[in-house]
Each structure stands twice: as C-alpha cells, then as structure tokens.
Design an enzyme around this catalytic site. Structure first.
Site, PDB file in Angstrom:
ATOM      1  N   ASP A   1       0.861  -1.188   0.000  1.00 23.57           N
ATOM      2  CA  ASP A   1       0.000   0.000   0.000  1.00 23.57           C
ATOM      3  C   ASP A   1       0.891   1.230   0.000  1.00 23.57           C
ATOM      4  O   ASP A   1       2.035   1.163   0.437  1.00 23.57           O
ATOM      5  CB  ASP A   1      -0.910  -0.027   1.251  1.00 23.57           C
TER       6      ASP A   1
ATOM      7  N   ASP B   1       3.584   1.469  -4.484  1.00 25.17           N
ATOM      8  CA  ASP B   1       2.576   2.089  -5.348  1.00 25.17           C
ATOM      9  C   ASP B   1       2.309   1.112  -6.494  1.00 25.17           C
ATOM     10  O   ASP B   1       3.233   0.781  -7.252  1.00 25.17           O
ATOM     11  CB  ASP B   1       3.123   3.419  -5.874  1.00 25.17           C
TER      12      ASP B   1
ATOM     13  N   TYR C   1     -13.961   5.472 -13.403  1.00 20.27           N
ATOM     14  CA  TYR C   1     -14.081   4.365 -12.441  1.00 20.27           C
ATOM     15  C   TYR C   1     -14.808   3.179 -13.077  1.00 20.27           C
ATOM     16  O   TYR C   1     -14.337   2.042 -13.028  1.00 20.27           O
ATOM     17  CB  TYR C   1     -14.831   4.848 -11.189  1.00 20.27           C
TER      18      TYR C   1
END
Ligand SMILES: NC(=O)c1ccc[n+]([C@@H]2O[C@H](COP(=O)([O-])OP(=O)(O)OC[C@H]3O[C@@H](n4cnc5c(N)ncnc54)[C@H](O)[C@@H]3O)[C@@H](O)[C@H]2O)c1
Length: 240
Positions: free
Chosen positions: A36, A54, A147
């Site tokens: 994370d 990342d 998204y």
C-alpha cells in the site's frame, strides 16, 4: 485454517476491504504481505507484513515480488484490490489527468501486479488471483466514467488471465462489491451513499468483512474448480 501456510499479496490492504481481508487471511493461516502507499494503523497479527508500494510503479513491482519470494519462498495468492474512485465526473467533464490517474491505479496497477506475479505462479504450477472490480464493473452507472471503465476492464482482464493460464494451474476471478462501509465510501457525499443503499434490497451498507469472505473463498483451494467467474457481493443491488 483455510489458507494454512499460503503466501498472499494484498494490494491496498492498509484499510477498508483490503485490511479486512488481510486480517481474515492471517486468521486462516496465511502469511500476508500488504502492499500500500501508506499505513495508518499497525496490524495486530505478526503474520501480516507491510511493504510501502505504489501499484502503478512497474520497477517497484519487480523489487517487491523478488523480496517476497526471497523471504517467503513463493506467492500463492495475489489479491489485486487497491483502487480509487478519484472522480465522479462523466465523459464530457472529467479532467484528463483524473482519467489517466484512475485508469493507472485501478487498471494498470492490476495489470502490472498480475504480470509480475505470474512467472512465480507458473514456476510453482499453481496460484489464485483475485481482483476487486465493482458492481459498476458489471452494470452501468451514471457519471464516474473513469471508475466504471476501469472496473469493467478489470472484469475482462480477469477472464483473460483465467483462460490464458488455466493450464498452468493458475485461477483468476473477480469480486464485485456493492456499497461497502469503508473509508472510501465514508468520505463520499452521504446522500449519494444513501441513494445506493435505498436501491439495495438488503437495505444497508455491506461490511468489509463480508467482501473479505468472498476473497477468502476465491483465494482458497475450496474454489479449485472456479476460474474466470464473477462473485457479486452487493446486497442484491444488481439483481433488481
Ligand atoms: N467501498 C466500496 O463501496 C467499494 C465498492 C466496489 C468496489 N470497491 C473497490 O474495493 C477496493 C478497495 O476499496 P475500499 O473501499 O476498501 O477503499 P479504501 O479507500 O478504504 O482503501 C483503498 C486502499 O488502497 C490504497 N491505495 C490507493 N492507491 C494506491 C496505489 N497507487 N498503490 C497502492 N495502494 C493504493 C489506499 O492507500 C487504501 O489503503 C477498490 O478497488 C475499490 O474500487 C469498493
């Protein structure tokens, strides 16, 4: 112990769905590596290791996978879960920077993680890959153009991996959460959340743990004949 001694990577595991899954996988006997960009609260279980990472960084993926294999010996499970909403804008109004950033994390991050871990799984002749898509990757939504595009693409990519690597003993499946109580949802407009809850037959937000149980099934050997499928966990929202 449904994941006894299995080595699992969970991206975006510092909070929300990923964190609940890290806790559940560790309870079920897995050695878990959470990747994370940040970590607010330490993990309680000493079976959960955190690596700052990342998912959009291809070079970093190679280093992280090498590190995990040298420490733990292999990688049995990859849970591609990190993701952002990033922008609620539709096609005409979304900024190009937002479009690229959202696709980079939600889609390219999944692609890079899968691509880097696959050689390890192929060498072992086994592996389970689970991807967090969304109910918006199965049905349409108004607005949130990047998204929805990213989550639909993850659904398709998962099937591509399933078909391409079935003979290598590698399974790939996607999970499609509805509206789940996580920091991501708690940060968004409450009336928008309520509108979705009102259209959800079960009539409440889901919990991160309810998604984690789906990931557990798909990551474990209990789902050994399941690949290329979609597990929708949405309180009945898309059944309407
Ligand atoms: N909460 C929901 O209602 C819901 C519904 C459908 C799908 N999802 C999906 O579930 C996944 C998890 O969502 P959540 O609700 O737990 O979100 P969250 O924001 O609570 O957690 C996401 C985690 O991903 C991490 N992350 C973000 N960008 C990253 C990057 N570039 N590299 C590595 N880690 C990164 C964050 O630091 C955070 O810890 C996402 O893919 C999201 O799209 C969530």
């Amino acid at each position: 112990m449904r994941l006894a001694n299995k080595v699992a990577i969970i991206t975006g595991g510092s909070r929300g769905i990923g964190r609940a899954t890290a806790d559940l996988f560790a309870e079920e006997g897995a050695i878990v590596y959470v990747l994370d960009i940040s970590l607010d609260d330490q993990f309680e279980s000493d079976k959960i290791h955190f690596i700052a990472h990342d998912v959009t960084d291809e070079a970093a993926w190679k280093n992280v996978v090498e590190q995990i294999v040298s420490e733990a010996g292999t990688i049995d499970i990859l849970f591609n879960n990190a993701g952002i909403v990033g922008s609620y804008e539709g096609i005409e109004t979304i900024e190009m920077d937002d479009w690229h950033r959202i696709l980079d994390i939600n889609l390219n991050g999944v692609f890079l993680g899968t691509r880097t871990v696959l050689p390890v799984m192929r060498a072992a002749g086994k592996g389970a890959i689970v991807h967090t898509s969304s109910m918006w990757g199965v049905v349409g939504a108004i607005g949130v153009a990047a998204y929805t595009a990213s989550k639909g693409a993850v659904r398709s990519l998962s099937k591509n991996v399933a078909l391409t690597y079935a003979k290598d003993g590698i399974r790939s499946n996607s999970i499609h959460p509805g509206i789940i109580e996580t920091p991501l949802v708690l940060a968004q407009d409450k009336s928008m959340t309520q509108e979705i809850v009102d259209k959800t037959p079960i009539g409440r937000l889901g919990t991160a743990r309810e998604i984690a149980y789906g990931a557990l099934y798909l990551a474990s050997d209990e789902s050994s004949y399941v690949t290329g499928t979609e597990l929708i966990i949405d309180g009945g929202h898309t059944a309407l």
